[in-house]
Structures are given as C-alpha cells and as structure tokens.
Design an enzyme around this catalytic site. Sequence first.
Site, PDB file in Angstrom:
ATOM      1  N   ARG A 123      25.008 -48.581 -60.492  1.00  0.00           N
ATOM      2  CA  ARG A 123      24.946 -49.989 -60.069  1.00  0.00           C
ATOM      3  C   ARG A 123      26.331 -50.612 -60.150  1.00  0.00           C
ATOM      4  O   ARG A 123      26.762 -51.349 -59.257  1.00  0.00           O
ATOM      5  CB  ARG A 123      23.969 -50.766 -60.960  1.00  0.00           C
ATOM      6  CG  ARG A 123      22.506 -50.496 -60.671  1.00  0.00           C
ATOM      7  CD  ARG A 123      21.605 -51.454 -61.432  1.00  0.00           C
ATOM      8  NE  ARG A 123      21.533 -51.142 -62.847  1.00  0.00           N
ATOM      9  CZ  ARG A 123      20.549 -50.463 -63.430  1.00  0.00           C
ATOM     10  NH1 ARG A 123      19.549 -50.003 -62.708  1.00  0.00           N
ATOM     11  NH2 ARG A 123      20.555 -50.233 -64.724  1.00  0.00           N
TER      12      ARG A 123
ATOM     13  N   PHE B 264      14.217 -50.095 -52.003  1.00  0.00           N
ATOM     14  CA  PHE B 264      13.573 -49.755 -53.278  1.00  0.00           C
ATOM     15  C   PHE B 264      14.320 -50.486 -54.402  1.00  0.00           C
ATOM     16  O   PHE B 264      14.784 -49.889 -55.366  1.00  0.00           O
ATOM     17  CB  PHE B 264      13.579 -48.234 -53.539  1.00  0.00           C
ATOM     18  CG  PHE B 264      13.059 -47.394 -52.402  1.00  0.00           C
ATOM     19  CD1 PHE B 264      11.695 -47.203 -52.231  1.00  0.00           C
ATOM     20  CD2 PHE B 264      13.929 -46.806 -51.493  1.00  0.00           C
ATOM     21  CE1 PHE B 264      11.207 -46.422 -51.183  1.00  0.00           C
ATOM     22  CE2 PHE B 264      13.456 -46.029 -50.439  1.00  0.00           C
ATOM     23  CZ  PHE B 264      12.105 -45.835 -50.283  1.00  0.00           C
TER      24      PHE B 264
ATOM     25  N   ASP C  73      11.394 -54.125 -51.457  1.00  0.00           N
ATOM     26  CA  ASP C  73      10.544 -53.370 -52.383  1.00  0.00           C
ATOM     27  C   ASP C  73       9.090 -53.671 -52.052  1.00  0.00           C
ATOM     28  O   ASP C  73       8.778 -54.708 -51.468  1.00  0.00           O
ATOM     29  CB  ASP C  73      10.839 -53.760 -53.844  1.00  0.00           C
ATOM     30  CG  ASP C  73      10.414 -52.675 -54.831  1.00  0.00           C
ATOM     31  OD1 ASP C  73      11.297 -51.907 -55.279  1.00  0.00           O
ATOM     32  OD2 ASP C  73       9.213 -52.592 -55.157  1.00  0.00           O
ATOM     33  N   SER C  74       8.211 -52.749 -52.441  1.00  0.00           N
ATOM     34  CA  SER C  74       6.787 -52.967 -52.177  1.00  0.00           C
ATOM     35  C   SER C  74       6.111 -53.779 -53.280  1.00  0.00           C
ATOM     36  O   SER C  74       4.962 -54.178 -53.138  1.00  0.00           O
ATOM     37  CB  SER C  74       6.079 -51.622 -52.008  1.00  0.00           C
ATOM     38  OG  SER C  74       6.337 -50.810 -53.126  1.00  0.00           O
TER      39      SER C  74
ATOM     40  N   ASP D 292      17.172 -45.908 -53.253  1.00  0.00           N
ATOM     41  CA  ASP D 292      16.848 -45.407 -54.598  1.00  0.00           C
ATOM     42  C   ASP D 292      15.335 -45.313 -54.754  1.00  0.00           C
ATOM     43  O   ASP D 292      14.721 -46.079 -55.499  1.00  0.00           O
ATOM     44  CB  ASP D 292      17.456 -46.344 -55.655  1.00  0.00           C
ATOM     45  CG  ASP D 292      17.252 -45.819 -57.069  1.00  0.00           C
ATOM     46  OD1 ASP D 292      17.012 -44.607 -57.221  1.00  0.00           O
ATOM     47  OD2 ASP D 292      17.333 -46.618 -58.022  1.00  0.00           O
TER      48      ASP D 292
ATOM     49  N   CYS E  49      15.448 -38.948 -57.675  1.00  0.00           N
ATOM     50  CA  CYS E  49      15.172 -38.731 -59.099  1.00  0.00           C
ATOM     51  C   CYS E  49      14.065 -37.704 -59.267  1.00  0.00           C
ATOM     52  O   CYS E  49      13.427 -37.619 -60.310  1.00  0.00           O
ATOM     53  CB  CYS E  49      14.826 -40.039 -59.802  1.00  0.00           C
ATOM     54  SG  CYS E  49      13.393 -40.861 -59.113  1.00  0.00           S
TER      55      CYS E  49
END
Length: 411
Positions: free
Chosen positions: A227, A243, A265-266, A315, A355
């Site tokens: 970040r 995301f 984002d959801s 991400d 990830c």
Amino acid sequence: MPQITLKPDREKSLLRRHPWVFSGAIDKVIGSPQTGETVDVLSARRELLGRAAYSPASQIRARMWSFNPKETVDVDFFRRRIRAALQNRSALGLAPLPQPISPWKIGEGVKAVTDSVRLIHAESDQLPGLIVDRYGETLVLQSLTAGSDFWRETLADLLLEETGATAIYERSDADVRELEGLPSRNGLLRGNLSSFVFPLTEYGLKFNVNIETGHKTGFYLDQRANRHLAGTLALGRDVLNCFCYTGGFSVHALAGGAKSVLSVDSSSDALALGRENISLNGLPADRADWLEGDVFFVLRKFRDENRSFDMIILDPPKFAPTAAQAEKAARGYKDINLLAFKLLRPGGLLLTFSCSGGIDAGLFQKIVASAALDAGIDAKIVRSMTQDVDHPVALNFPEGAYLKGLVCLKG
Ligand code: SAH
C-alpha cells in the site's frame, strides 16, 4: 504420552523440518489422543522425531510443535515460542507491546512504521495454527487448528503476560476450521473493550478497523508495504482500486497525490469504512469515488464505456486456496488482468496480486504475461511484491509464501 508412528520412509519431510504429518504417512496411533493433544512422533524405526498436535478430523493429522525430542510441550515451551516471535518483530523495527507506542515511536527519534503488527504467523513462527495480530493495545487471536485450540487458554494468558496488552479478541471464525472439525468462535477472550472499531496507523495514515466483523482479524496487514509503495507511485494519476475492502490502497494513493481514486468492492460494509478512512485522514473526499459491485462485471462495463486509468490495483480474494482449484482460479486471474491491461493508459501501472496458496509466483507471472499478450499490449515488471516482513516465511515451510504481486508498467 500418546504416540504416532510413521510408515517406512515417511519421516523424510519431517527431517527437512516441514511441520505437517499427513494422515497417509501414519502407520499407527498408540494411546487415544484427544483432539489437539500433544503426541510423540516416531519414525518406522522408532526414532523420536519430535512432538506434534494431533488433529483427528484433518488430512493434516498432526502438526509439529517441536523437532527437538528433548523439548516438552508445556507452558514454558509456548512462552519461549511467543518471546521469540516478539523478538523477531522488534528486530524488524516493529515494536511488540509493552513498548511505548504513542505516537508510534520506538526509542529516540525512530518512528515506527505502524502500531499494528502480526506478532505470530503460525507455522512460520513455529506455532502451527496460531495467528496473533496486534492492533494498538488490543490483540486479535485466530486459532485455526486443533492444536492451537487445545492450548488456547494457556496461549491467551501468556500473550497478555508477554505483550502487556490488556485485551484479546478472538476471531476463530475462519472457514478452514471446518477441516479440523472445530466450531466457529468470535468474541472477547480476555479483558474489556469499549468498542470493536478503532483506528490503527500505518505510514502516518489512519484506518478504522472492525475487529468483530472485518475480514480475517480486521485488516490486511500483509499488504502494508505494498500500500505504501502504491502511495509513492500515485502522484497525479487517476487510480482504479479493485477489491478495495476498506480503502487501504485508496487512502495511500490519495495521500500520495493521486488525481482521483475510484474504489470498487462487493461489500457495502467495507465501502462504508473506506469512506470514513478518507475523512479520518483529512483527504479530499471529492477525489474519492466508491462503487459497490462485482469487479468482473465492473471491469467489462468500463471496457465497453472506453474508460481509462493511470493506475489499477487488483487485490482479489483467494481464488485458489489449494493447488486443486488452481486451474479455475487461473482463468479468473487472467480475466481481470486482461481487462485491467486494456483499461490502462500508456505509461500506466498495474499493481496485481494473488493471495492464493495454490498459485505460486512463477505461475502467477505466467498468467499475467498471457493476459498482457491477449490484451495486445506490451508491459514490463518493474517490481515484484510479497507479504510484509511481519508475515515471514520459514525456509522449511514454503507454503507460508502466499502473497505475490507485480507492478507492471504498460508501454
Ligand atoms: N486491498 C485490500 C484488501 C482486499 S481483500 C486492502 O489492502 O485492505 C479482497 C476484497 O475483495 C474484499 O473486500 C471482498 O469484499 C472483495 N471482493 C470479493 N469478491 C469480489 C468481487 N467479485 N467483486 C468485488 N469485490 C469483491
């Protein structure tokens, strides 16, 4: 003490100090170990290889606490392990409690990067199944395995003693506990807290964290350095943060002088915290837009609308927890990276992550390369990224290296 004996030749990975004993490697279980109880682990030739936690419900039937046959697993054992993990963080300039932390200073004139640190990173700190994150004065504990659950009360007491923290919140509600046959737990374990939402600081920026309902233990501490890197690259750019969760990359990008940041984002809860995190830092809210939606859909829509950006961050959550799901996951990664490359202006930067434990760094790079090829663009890697220093990877435990990322520059 109960024992497990291995089949012939199945001690090899343990001799390399890999801590997992799979059910298929076990010849006999002697005695009746309870879930999480400590067992002696013996080779087929009856050499004592060390001691492990027994997980009867899991394919990973035992996890080694110690490879030293002389070491007993007791309160002092866990105290030594916890101290070693805290000392390692100190050595990295990340202060464990009870060092003075206001305002994020370690010693004279040395500024700590953050007040929130992963203090214990499971297998990589020789404590399989145990995650402990420090958020300011509060610890959040996540127990993932039968062994760490068995010692949970002892671990909680030791953590208070060794860190000087006043409260421990437990977030043992990760899905992987099902594989161990363990119930989900979420609640205060020690001390009192007036609120489960409070700010942390990283690189001088503040983020509200919800330790009760947030993802993982509340915040993605593993992405801290990445970040920060994004912030240093954001000046003057129109940024798309996909995301975005609670806006970690968005806040750093805006603080780094981004012209605009659109965050997708959801989760509406995550976006609400993200908005708060902009104002918490006194950053210009008019340069930050938030969009609730599915990134796969949003990227397609933006492509159809000919939208473009100077920096895109991808991400996503874990698409492939294990190698078995790697193929389907690879399609997902390729899809979003291809679309992102198309939306990127020349000279634009793509910060792309995975990830997924089931996809290694080499495969991830191949997926991103084929996405660029199919997008018909030229791009080069200008930086490789990984999880931050408080999420170490024990050399004997390569599975610990789960986060990989690339900064790609579009030609
Ligand atoms: N970059 C963030 C962490 C991202 S975690 C940080 O630094 O803090 C992954 C996020 O993806 C989660 O917030 C989750 O809500 C979101 N997510 C998962 N699937 C999604 C989808 N299909 N579309 C949009 N967001 C999604």
